[in-house]
Design an enzyme around this catalytic site. Structure first.
Site, short mmCIF file in Angstrom:
data_model
loop_
_atom_site.label_atom_id
_atom_site.label_comp_id
_atom_site.label_asym_id
_atom_site.label_seq_id
_atom_site.Cartn_x
_atom_site.Cartn_y
_atom_site.Cartn_z
CB SER A 14 -0.72 -0.64 1.33
OG SER A 14 -1.23 1.38 1.20
CG HIS A 15 1.81 3.51 -2.97
ND1 HIS A 15 3.31 4.12 -3.07
CD2 HIS A 15 2.12 1.66 -3.57
CE1 HIS A 15 4.13 2.84 -3.34
NE2 HIS A 15 2.79 2.21 -3.98
CG ASN A 16 -3.76 5.17 3.21
OD1 ASN A 16 -3.19 5.14 4.06
ND2 ASN A 16 -5.11 4.91 2.72
CE LYS A 19 -5.78 0.53 2.85
NZ LYS A 19 -6.34 0.15 1.62
CG ASP A 74 -9.61 -4.05 -2.86
OD1 ASP A 74 -9.40 -3.23 -2.73
OD2 ASP A 74 -10.84 -4.63 -3.48
CG PHE A 165 -12.26 6.75 7.28
CD1 PHE A 165 -11.20 5.45 7.72
CD2 PHE A 165 -11.66 5.91 5.19
CE1 PHE A 165 -11.58 4.26 7.82
CE2 PHE A 165 -11.48 4.87 5.23
CZ PHE A 165 -11.38 3.73 6.54
CG ASP A 168 -16.42 5.29 9.71
OD1 ASP A 168 -16.69 4.05 8.95
OD2 ASP A 168 -15.42 5.85 10.40
CE LYS A 188 -14.60 1.87 11.18
NZ LYS A 188 -13.95 2.96 10.43
CG HIS A 193 -14.11 -3.46 7.39
ND1 HIS A 193 -14.43 -2.68 8.32
CD2 HIS A 193 -13.78 -3.14 6.48
CE1 HIS A 193 -14.51 -1.94 8.25
NE2 HIS A 193 -13.80 -1.80 7.03
#
Ligand code: IMP
Length: 206
Positions: A14-16, A19, A74, A165, A168, A188, A193
């Site tokens: 991931s480039h986030n 995350k 994902d 985000f 939500d 949360k 998930h």
């Protein structure tokens, strides 16, 4: 039985940065040293799959070419009355389509689009929905393990709360009364998930 993951370096496909940070914290107790795909300058593949698992596997396989095991996730929202949409297109529904103007994501527009489609089906429409998260772990020899987590709930309207985000503010988890944007983030994260998928991964590979 799932293949075990040995302590050592693991690419987070991931480039986030958000995350990557979250995954780094989750894996720290297992002797895993996560490095991001961005830090290794790995290419970001196009997500052309039609399921969460296909997209997660595309990203993890691309990062496993580095020679290290790779983990990707994902996720998205599935609305029952919409046949599971937006699903893998969850982020795309927030993409602004202006002819001119700023790029970027508009979550209120996306939530409004979902609500508009539900409203078309009348006041008694089934408002059930689920957030889904698929994790894919791929080794450099091509071996794959996939884990799917979900949290069931229903959609509320209008949006409520300012935490979290994405979608939500319209998602109320099963058994709760508050939206994901109204509850404490720690609460949360315990029922989400992503937490569900990570629990399955940890139980299987460590
Ligand atoms: P991706 O997995 O980064 O492609 O993102 C999928 C999209 O699903 C995100 O952009 C969010 O809009 C949505 N999504 C995933 N998880 C959550 C969540 O926990 N809350 C709200 N929206 C989410």
């Amino acid at each position: 039985m799932a293949r075990k993951l040995a302590p050592g370096r693991l690419v987070i496909a991931s480039h986030n940065q958000g995350k990557v940070r979250e995954i780094r914290d989750l894996l720290a107790p297992y002797g895993i040293e996560p490095v991001s795909a961005g830090e290794l300058d790995l290419p970001e593949p196009e997500e052309t799959g039609v399921t969460f698992a296909e997209n997660a596997l595309i990203k993890a396989h691309a990062s496993a070419l580095s020679g290290l095991p790779a983990l990707s996730d994902d996720s998205g929202l599935e609305v029952r009355a919409l046949g599971g949409r937006p699903g893998v297109y969850t982020a795309d529904w927030a993409e602004r389509q202006w002819f001119e103007g700023p790029e970027g994501r508009d979550w209120y527009m996306a939530m409004g689009k979902v609500e508009g489609l539900l409203a078309e089906q009348g006041p008694d429409v089934d408002r059930s929905a689920a957030f889904v998260c698929t994790l894919a772990l791929v080794w450099p020899d091509g071996h794959e393990e996939v884990f799917e987590g979900r949290v069931n709930g229903h959609l509320t309207w209008p949006p409520r709360g300012s935490l979290g985000f994405g979608y939500d503010p319209v998602f109320v988890p099963q058994g709760g009364a508050q939206s994901f944007a109204e509850i404490d983030p720690a609460e949360k994260h315990a029922i989400s998930h992503r937490a569900d998928a990570f629990r399955k991964l940890v139980a299987a590979v460590f």
